[in-house]
Write a protein that holds these residues in place. Structure first.
Motif, PDB file in Angstrom:
ATOM      1  N   GLY A   1       4.262   4.213   2.778  1.00 25.64           N
ATOM      2  CA  GLY A   1       3.442   3.034   2.559  1.00 25.64           C
ATOM      3  C   GLY A   1       3.932   1.840   3.342  1.00 25.64           C
ATOM      4  N   THR A   2       3.381   0.671   3.003  1.00 19.34           N
ATOM      5  CA  THR A   2       3.724  -0.565   3.694  1.00 19.34           C
ATOM      6  C   THR A   2       3.812  -1.720   2.712  1.00 19.34           C
ATOM      7  OG1 THR A   2       1.379  -1.028   4.101  1.00 19.34           O
ATOM      8  CG2 THR A   2       2.606   0.075   5.874  1.00 19.34           C
TER       9      THR A   2
ATOM     10  N   GLY B   1       5.421   3.941  12.329  1.00 22.60           N
ATOM     11  CA  GLY B   1       6.383   4.344  11.318  1.00 22.60           C
ATOM     12  C   GLY B   1       7.591   3.449  11.187  1.00 22.60           C
TER      13      GLY B   1
ATOM     14  N   PRO C   1       7.844  -0.786   6.672  1.00 23.03           N
ATOM     15  CA  PRO C   1       7.534   0.513   6.066  1.00 23.03           C
ATOM     16  C   PRO C   1       8.201   0.668   4.707  1.00 23.03           C
ATOM     17  CG  PRO C   1       9.229   0.768   7.724  1.00 23.03           C
ATOM     18  CD  PRO C   1       8.787  -0.670   7.781  1.00 23.03           C
TER      19      PRO C   1
ATOM     20  N   ARG D   1       0.840  -1.206   0.000  1.00 20.91           N
ATOM     21  CA  ARG D   1       0.000   0.000   0.000  1.00 20.91           C
ATOM     22  C   ARG D   1       0.869   1.247   0.000  1.00 20.91           C
ATOM     23  NH1 ARG D   1      -5.587  -1.001   2.206  1.00 20.91           N
ATOM     24  NH2 ARG D   1      -5.677  -3.256   2.252  1.00 20.91           N
ATOM     25  N   ARG D   2       0.316   2.279  -0.603  1.00 18.09           N
ATOM     26  CA  ARG D   2       0.916   3.619  -0.524  1.00 18.09           C
ATOM     27  C   ARG D   2      -0.203   4.518  -0.032  1.00 18.09           C
ATOM     28  NH1 ARG D   2       3.332   6.382  -5.705  1.00 18.09           N
ATOM     29  NH2 ARG D   2       1.142   6.904  -6.023  1.00 18.09           N
ATOM     30  N   GLY D   3       0.038   5.128   1.128  1.00 18.63           N
ATOM     31  CA  GLY D   3      -1.028   5.893   1.746  1.00 18.63           C
ATOM     32  C   GLY D   3      -2.188   4.956   2.029  1.00 18.63           C
ATOM     33  N   GLY D   4      -3.381   5.359   1.713  1.00 21.33           N
ATOM     34  CA  GLY D   4      -4.542   4.513   1.940  1.00 21.33           C
ATOM     35  C   GLY D   4      -4.908   3.639   0.771  1.00 21.33           C
TER      36      GLY D   4
ATOM     37  N   GLU E   1       1.743   1.749  10.193  1.00 23.71           N
ATOM     38  CA  GLU E   1       1.163   3.071   9.942  1.00 23.71           C
ATOM     39  C   GLU E   1       1.175   3.939  11.199  1.00 23.71           C
ATOM     40  OE1 GLU E   1      -1.861   1.653   6.364  1.00 23.71           O
ATOM     41  OE2 GLU E   1      -2.661   1.932   8.388  1.00 23.71           O
ATOM     42  N   ARG E   2       0.975   3.335  12.346  1.00 24.63           N
ATOM     43  CA  ARG E   2       0.927   4.096  13.599  1.00 24.63           C
ATOM     44  C   ARG E   2       2.313   4.466  14.113  1.00 24.63           C
ATOM     45  NH1 ARG E   2      -3.381   4.673  17.439  1.00 24.63           N
ATOM     46  NH2 ARG E   2      -2.548   5.460  19.397  1.00 24.63           N
TER      47      ARG E   2
ATOM     48  N   ARG F   1      -0.170  -4.153   9.385  1.00 27.02           N
ATOM     49  CA  ARG F   1      -0.044  -2.902   8.629  1.00 27.02           C
ATOM     50  C   ARG F   1      -0.395  -1.698   9.505  1.00 27.02           C
ATOM     51  NH1 ARG F   1      -4.096  -0.366   6.774  1.00 27.02           N
ATOM     52  NH2 ARG F   1      -5.413  -2.204   6.612  1.00 27.02           N
ATOM     53  N   ARG F   2      -1.436  -1.826  10.303  1.00 24.12           N
ATOM     54  CA  ARG F   2      -1.826  -0.710  11.179  1.00 24.12           C
ATOM     55  C   ARG F   2      -0.713  -0.344  12.157  1.00 24.12           C
ATOM     56  NH1 ARG F   2      -6.876  -3.695  11.387  1.00 24.12           N
ATOM     57  NH2 ARG F   2      -8.340  -2.657   9.981  1.00 24.12           N
TER      58      ARG F   2
END
Length: 154
Positions: free
Chosen positions: A129-130, A83, A119, A50-53, A80-81, A76-77
């Motif tokens: 992203g992830t 980094g 990341p 993913r990139r962004g959402g 995102e939280r 993934r979360r």
């Protein structure tokens, strides 16, 4: 957990694997590389980039299940939280003598600090992203992502 990389090694991996750019085509290239590596090992994994959402790549290989997609979302979360990689987050909590589940105050049904989510960081932009693998033991999920990023970066 035995055999886990040290925190300093995990931090060095992330610094080393910062990319000069990451495009839609790069997501396809990295994703297909992960699929090739997993198929060669007959690894029953699901892969998500993913990139962004926005989901740019997803694959589920034979032997993977819908549970792998749930693990992908939870790991993934964490990236995102925080980094940083999900394995690094879990390792930092363990180094403090606790666990992510005990001390993060986050819902374990939505967040999992288990290895396999990494990341996607771009020079000058930070984490954008992830890339996540789920289906193997967490250290193997993490190692597969790192191997693919190493090859992708060249």
């Amino acid at each position: 957990m035995t055999g886990a990389p040290e925190i300093a090694e995990l931090e060095a991996q992330e610094e080393h694997l910062t990319l000069p750019h990451f495009t839609y085509d790069d997501a396809w290239t990295l994703g297909t590389l992960l699929v090739e590596l997993a198929r060669a090992r007959r690894a029953p994994v699901a892969i998500d980039i993913r990139r962004g959402g926005q989901q740019l790549f997803h694959a589920a290989l034979p032997g993977s299940t819908p549970d792998n997609d749930a693990w992908i979302d939870r790991k993934r979360r964490v990236v995102e939280r925080y980094g940083c990689s999900s394995l690094l987050v879990g390792s930092r909590f363990r180094a403090k003598g606790t666990t992510f589940e005990e001390s993060s105050r986050l819902d374990p049904d939505r967040y999992a600090a288990h290895g396999g989510a990494f990341p996607i960081a771009v020079e000058g932009a930070g984490v954008i992203g992830t890339v996540v693998v789920s289906g193997l033991p967490q250290l193997e999920d993490h190692a597969l992502v790192v191997e693919a990023l190493e090859r992708f970066k060249g």
